[in-house]
Scaffold this motif. Structure first.
Motif, PDB file in Angstrom:
ATOM      1  N   MET B   1       0.749  -1.069  -0.045  1.00  0.00           N
ATOM      2  CA  MET B   1       0.020   0.169  -0.139  1.00  0.00           C
ATOM      3  C   MET B   1       0.839   1.179  -0.030  1.00  0.00           C
ATOM      4  SD  MET B   1      -3.492  -0.352   1.737  1.00  0.00           S
ATOM      5  CE  MET B   1      -4.125  -1.465   2.631  1.00  0.00           C
ATOM      6  N   ARG B   3       0.819   5.637   0.424  1.00  0.00           N
ATOM      7  CA  ARG B   3      -0.095   6.739   0.722  1.00  0.00           C
ATOM      8  C   ARG B   3       0.115   8.091  -0.045  1.00  0.00           C
ATOM      9  NH1 ARG B   3      -1.699   7.740   6.894  1.00  0.00           N
ATOM     10  NH2 ARG B   3      -2.994   6.216   6.279  1.00  0.00           N
ATOM     11  N   GLU B  44      -5.634  12.224   3.053  1.00  0.00           N
ATOM     12  CA  GLU B  44      -5.012  11.011   2.799  1.00  0.00           C
ATOM     13  C   GLU B  44      -5.549  10.059   1.793  1.00  0.00           C
ATOM     14  OE1 GLU B  44      -2.801  11.285   7.238  1.00  0.00           O
ATOM     15  OE2 GLU B  44      -3.995   9.619   6.829  1.00  0.00           O
ATOM     16  N   ASP B  46      -5.147   6.373   0.353  1.00  0.00           N
ATOM     17  CA  ASP B  46      -4.327   5.010   0.416  1.00  0.00           C
ATOM     18  C   ASP B  46      -4.583   4.139  -0.918  1.00  0.00           C
ATOM     19  OD1 ASP B  46      -3.362   5.839   2.789  1.00  0.00           O
ATOM     20  OD2 ASP B  46      -4.871   4.662   4.130  1.00  0.00           O
ATOM     21  N   VAL B  82       0.819   2.147   6.372  1.00  0.00           N
ATOM     22  CA  VAL B  82      -0.353   1.929   6.319  1.00  0.00           C
ATOM     23  C   VAL B  82      -0.809   0.386   6.747  1.00  0.00           C
ATOM     24  CG1 VAL B  82      -2.044   2.255   4.462  1.00  0.00           C
ATOM     25  CG2 VAL B  82      -0.166   3.769   4.519  1.00  0.00           C
TER      26      VAL B  82
END
Lengths: 83, 83
Positions: B1, B3, B44, B46, B82
């Motif tokens: 992941m 961000r 934010e 993701d 994350v």
């Protein structure tokens, strides 16, 4: 002049309906690889003299964040172009 | 992941009453060395796979910022934890 930035975000365990609404709208834009959107606040504090991080933390605590549901982070912006 | 963070702030020439209200409250806390407070949004995003800055810019343009009164900045958060 010196600038301090305070980032205020909802705690991870708190539901963020505003971010959820944006996340739900993404497939309509053809975006399918986003797992989460969280929306918080960014506050720029300009000091007349030197930046005072402790002071900024006190301001965040008392005026900017709700510590029950929000986390905040205080940081100095190096070389900020403050007019 | 991965961000990506989008910082959305009112353009400098646009009045920010919310920030002004905070600035006006500071002398009551004994803070007299702050010249300006501006309040914006921090978003934010993701991504499930690799971060896509162009995609994030498109999302900011269409859903997150009002380009008439706001500026935004998109940046990758390196090594973001994350879950």
């Amino acid at each position: 002049m010196a600038r301090v930035v305070v980032d205020v975000m909802l705690k991870p365990e708190i539901l963020d309906p505003q971010g959820q609404a944006v996340a739900n709208a993404l497939p309509r834009l053809g975006v399918t690889d986003v797992s989460s959107v969280r929306i918080g606040r960014r506050i720029e504090i300009d000091f007349t003299g030197e930046a005072d991080l402790d002071r900024a933390r006190e301001i965040a605590d008392k005026l900017l964040a709700n510590p029950v549901i929000e986390d905040y982070e205080v940081r100095l912006v190096e070389g900020a172009e403050v007019a």
